[in-house]
Motif scaffolding. Sequence first.
Motif, PDB file in Angstrom:
ATOM      1  N   LYS A   1       0.828  -1.205   0.000  1.00 44.05           N
ATOM      2  CA  LYS A   1       0.000   0.000   0.000  1.00 44.05           C
ATOM      3  C   LYS A   1       0.865   1.259   0.000  1.00 44.05           C
ATOM      4  N   ALA A   2       1.973   1.221   0.755  1.00 46.08           N
ATOM      5  CA  ALA A   2       2.872   2.377   0.833  1.00 46.08           C
ATOM      6  C   ALA A   2       3.565   2.638  -0.493  1.00 46.08           C
ATOM      7  N   GLY A   3       3.410   1.725  -1.425  1.00 40.61           N
ATOM      8  CA  GLY A   3       4.009   1.898  -2.746  1.00 40.61           C
ATOM      9  C   GLY A   3       3.422   3.048  -3.538  1.00 40.61           C
ATOM     10  N   ILE A   4       2.296   3.622  -3.080  1.00 42.59           N
ATOM     11  CA  ILE A   4       1.728   4.778  -3.811  1.00 42.59           C
ATOM     12  C   ILE A   4       2.411   6.083  -3.412  1.00 42.59           C
ATOM     13  N   ILE A   5       3.192   6.052  -2.326  1.00 41.06           N
ATOM     14  CA  ILE A   5       3.851   7.279  -1.866  1.00 41.06           C
ATOM     15  C   ILE A   5       4.908   7.692  -2.889  1.00 41.06           C
ATOM     16  N   LYS A   6       4.906   8.968  -3.231  1.00 44.06           N
ATOM     17  CA  LYS A   6       5.824   9.468  -4.258  1.00 44.06           C
ATOM     18  C   LYS A   6       6.614  10.665  -3.736  1.00 44.06           C
ATOM     19  N   GLU A   7       7.801  10.781  -4.240  1.00 43.37           N
ATOM     20  CA  GLU A   7       8.685  11.874  -3.841  1.00 43.37           C
ATOM     21  C   GLU A   7       8.007  13.220  -4.100  1.00 43.37           C
ATOM     22  N   GLY A   8       8.025  14.081  -3.087  1.00 38.16           N
ATOM     23  CA  GLY A   8       7.455  15.411  -3.238  1.00 38.16           C
ATOM     24  C   GLY A   8       5.964  15.491  -3.004  1.00 38.16           C
ATOM     25  N   VAL A   9       5.316  14.346  -2.701  1.00 38.20           N
ATOM     26  CA  VAL A   9       3.863  14.317  -2.512  1.00 38.20           C
ATOM     27  C   VAL A   9       3.550  13.958  -1.056  1.00 38.20           C
ATOM     28  N   PRO A  10       2.866  14.820  -0.320  1.00 37.46           N
ATOM     29  CA  PRO A  10       2.549  14.511   1.082  1.00 37.46           C
ATOM     30  C   PRO A  10       1.633  13.303   1.204  1.00 37.46           C
ATOM     31  N   VAL A  11       1.693  12.639   2.360  1.00 40.04           N
ATOM     32  CA  VAL A  11       0.844  11.473   2.591  1.00 40.04           C
ATOM     33  C   VAL A  11       0.124  11.621   3.927  1.00 40.04           C
ATOM     34  N   VAL A  12      -1.160  11.286   3.931  1.00 37.08           N
ATOM     35  CA  VAL A  12      -1.972  11.223   5.140  1.00 37.08           C
ATOM     36  C   VAL A  12      -2.377   9.768   5.310  1.00 37.08           C
ATOM     37  N   PHE A  13      -2.223   9.224   6.518  1.00 40.41           N
ATOM     38  CA  PHE A  13      -2.535   7.801   6.670  1.00 40.41           C
ATOM     39  C   PHE A  13      -3.145   7.485   8.032  1.00 40.41           C
ATOM     40  N   ASP A  14      -3.875   6.359   8.062  1.00 42.67           N
ATOM     41  CA  ASP A  14      -4.472   5.835   9.282  1.00 42.67           C
ATOM     42  C   ASP A  14      -3.347   5.232  10.121  1.00 42.67           C
ATOM     43  N   GLY A  15      -3.083   5.851  11.286  1.00 45.18           N
ATOM     44  CA  GLY A  15      -1.972   5.413  12.119  1.00 45.18           C
ATOM     45  C   GLY A  15      -2.383   4.638  13.339  1.00 45.18           C
ATOM     46  N   ASN A  16      -3.534   3.979  13.302  1.00 46.12           N
ATOM     47  CA  ASN A  16      -4.013   3.249  14.479  1.00 46.12           C
ATOM     48  C   ASN A  16      -3.277   1.935  14.717  1.00 46.12           C
ATOM     49  N   ASP A  17      -2.609   1.405  13.707  1.00 50.34           N
ATOM     50  CA  ASP A  17      -1.833   0.172  13.851  1.00 50.34           C
ATOM     51  C   ASP A  17      -0.352   0.529  13.868  1.00 50.34           C
TER      52      ASP A  17
ATOM     53  N   LYS B   1       9.824   8.810   4.999  1.00 51.08           N
ATOM     54  CA  LYS B   1      11.119   9.394   5.339  1.00 51.08           C
ATOM     55  C   LYS B   1      12.165   9.073   4.265  1.00 51.08           C
ATOM     56  N   GLU B   2      12.099   7.874   3.725  1.00 55.01           N
ATOM     57  CA  GLU B   2      13.025   7.469   2.667  1.00 55.01           C
ATOM     58  C   GLU B   2      12.901   8.389   1.455  1.00 55.01           C
ATOM     59  N   LEU B   3      11.661   8.816   1.163  1.00 58.69           N
ATOM     60  CA  LEU B   3      11.418   9.692   0.005  1.00 58.69           C
ATOM     61  C   LEU B   3      11.399  11.171   0.400  1.00 58.69           C
ATOM     62  N   LEU B   4      11.727  11.455   1.661  1.00 63.17           N
ATOM     63  CA  LEU B   4      11.740  12.836   2.165  1.00 63.17           C
ATOM     64  C   LEU B   4      10.382  13.518   1.975  1.00 63.17           C
ATOM     65  N   VAL B   5       9.328  12.763   2.309  1.00 64.36           N
ATOM     66  CA  VAL B   5       7.953  13.227   2.121  1.00 64.36           C
ATOM     67  C   VAL B   5       7.346  13.606   3.474  1.00 64.36           C
ATOM     68  N   SER B   6       6.614  14.700   3.516  1.00 63.20           N
ATOM     69  CA  SER B   6       5.902  15.067   4.743  1.00 63.20           C
ATOM     70  C   SER B   6       4.725  14.117   4.947  1.00 63.20           C
ATOM     71  N   PHE B   7       4.490  13.727   6.189  1.00 62.26           N
ATOM     72  CA  PHE B   7       3.390  12.794   6.450  1.00 62.26           C
ATOM     73  C   PHE B   7       2.574  13.253   7.645  1.00 62.26           C
ATOM     74  N   ASP B   8       1.324  12.838   7.660  1.00 62.16           N
ATOM     75  CA  ASP B   8       0.396  13.154   8.739  1.00 62.16           C
ATOM     76  C   ASP B   8      -0.217  11.847   9.214  1.00 62.16           C
ATOM     77  N   GLN B   9       0.198  11.404  10.391  1.00 58.68           N
ATOM     78  CA  GLN B   9      -0.326  10.174  10.970  1.00 58.68           C
ATOM     79  C   GLN B   9      -1.572  10.504  11.778  1.00 58.68           C
TER      80      GLN B   9
ATOM     81  N   GLU C   1      -6.956  19.433   4.259  1.00 62.63           N
ATOM     82  CA  GLU C   1      -6.163  20.424   4.977  1.00 62.63           C
ATOM     83  C   GLU C   1      -4.732  20.457   4.424  1.00 62.63           C
ATOM     84  N   ALA C   2      -4.173  19.286   4.134  1.00 64.27           N
ATOM     85  CA  ALA C   2      -2.786  19.196   3.673  1.00 64.27           C
ATOM     86  C   ALA C   2      -2.571  19.861   2.318  1.00 64.27           C
ATOM     87  N   VAL C   3      -3.642  19.920   1.494  1.00 58.62           N
ATOM     88  CA  VAL C   3      -3.507  20.557   0.174  1.00 58.62           C
ATOM     89  C   VAL C   3      -4.074  21.974   0.166  1.00 58.62           C
ATOM     90  N   GLY C   4      -4.345  22.493   1.361  1.00 54.46           N
ATOM     91  CA  GLY C   4      -4.766  23.887   1.466  1.00 54.46           C
ATOM     92  C   GLY C   4      -6.244  24.139   1.354  1.00 54.46           C
TER      93      GLY C   4
END
Length: 443
Positions: free
Chosen positions: A194-210, A222-230, A281-284
Amino acid sequence: MEVGTLTMNVNETAEEYIDQIPMWARKKNSLEDIRRFLYEMGEPDESMKIFHVAGTNGKGSVCAFLQSALINAGYRVGTFTSPHLIDIKERFCINGTMVSEDIFSQSCERVKKLSKRMVEKGFCHPSYFEFLFYMAMDMFDQAEVDYVILETGLGGRLDTTNVIRHPLISIITSISLDHTEYLGDTIVKIAQEKAGIIKEGVPVVFDGNDISVSAVIKSRAKELLVSFDQVDKQDYKIIDTNDIGFRVQFLDKDGKHHELMIPSHGEYQVMNALLAFRALEAVGLGAIKSIKEGFSNMQWPARMEEVMPGVFLDGAHNPAGIEAFLEAALKLCQTRQKKADIMFSAVSDKDYGLMIKKVANTLPLNHVAVAHIDSERGLKTEILLKEFQEVCGSQVKGFASVEEALSFLLQERDEDSLIFCVGSLYLMGEIKTVLRRNKYDGF
């Protein structure tokens, strides 16, 4: 229709043509090949503002919240989701409305011609989902939408939709064990897909309950230097519950509170709404009042949907989905002081035994009806009946068809019970077809 070239007969409809395209093929186009198809189309996706959504459960609901909010704010929105329940055109919505037969047929013809050209160049004919993806890109390009909401089909890393290169944001919903034969037999392996959709320069918001899922997604970000919101359950608070749904407080990324109405009987939809809220919110777009108000108008079929008074449909079809459904159904039974009449069916590649045990051990069961879904993958009634009888002491009946099972429950129900239909989205589609054919209220 000729095998290989898939030539459309003169009197064949677009849907008939598409229905004959194999879902799976031993030889198929790679992601690089699919990118070549889009290049041949003029790369319409490159100019689109795309919300890309992956996950195990909740993808469609997150898409529906995003769609409702953006439309309410005055934007023109194209939404591509799967599967459909009754009509294949449900997968393509423009401003929340299923596309017309004309738009669908014209797009199919354009993609059919594209496919013929590409096959002549040595590429494979598109698979079923691939073909529909090209149609979505074509339709949304023609409609000149402001935003596109794009749901993955299966997985993420190798999913057809993952050929898009510049989405606005990546969103990953809750992840659990499902499609293990394709995605891996552990939560961590599935999360990696699922994390394979994360792309360099594109923020990610994800369900962090697990915790284990969060670790995988954060590592990739972090590997792609992407901002994330858990996002997790600590980021919302339920203020009140009523017949419409939940009145909640959401925390934004700055810790400020926002009060919203979530129209659902399932608390799991609150988490899906929160994911959509934080993505906007992340895209303004999160500060726009009309965006928040749009959540109260969200409609998504077969997710704790009350199709008739006291009759609920929920397309939960894996153990995690069933747990979320049961939490909502049990709360309804307790609040309304009712017992539960259940209709259940499932397909053979799901963990139906575990789902049945969870249902039997959780709800105050009255009647139980099981039926065979009209699908090659549908479990036989005898198997479902045996599974329920082994764990359930309440009345269990088996039926040859969904229509017979539904008719039985509607005839037998009384003021002391609620009807819940669960176990498969295929079941939901058949029930809706039956309700429509018999002209029940609202259909």
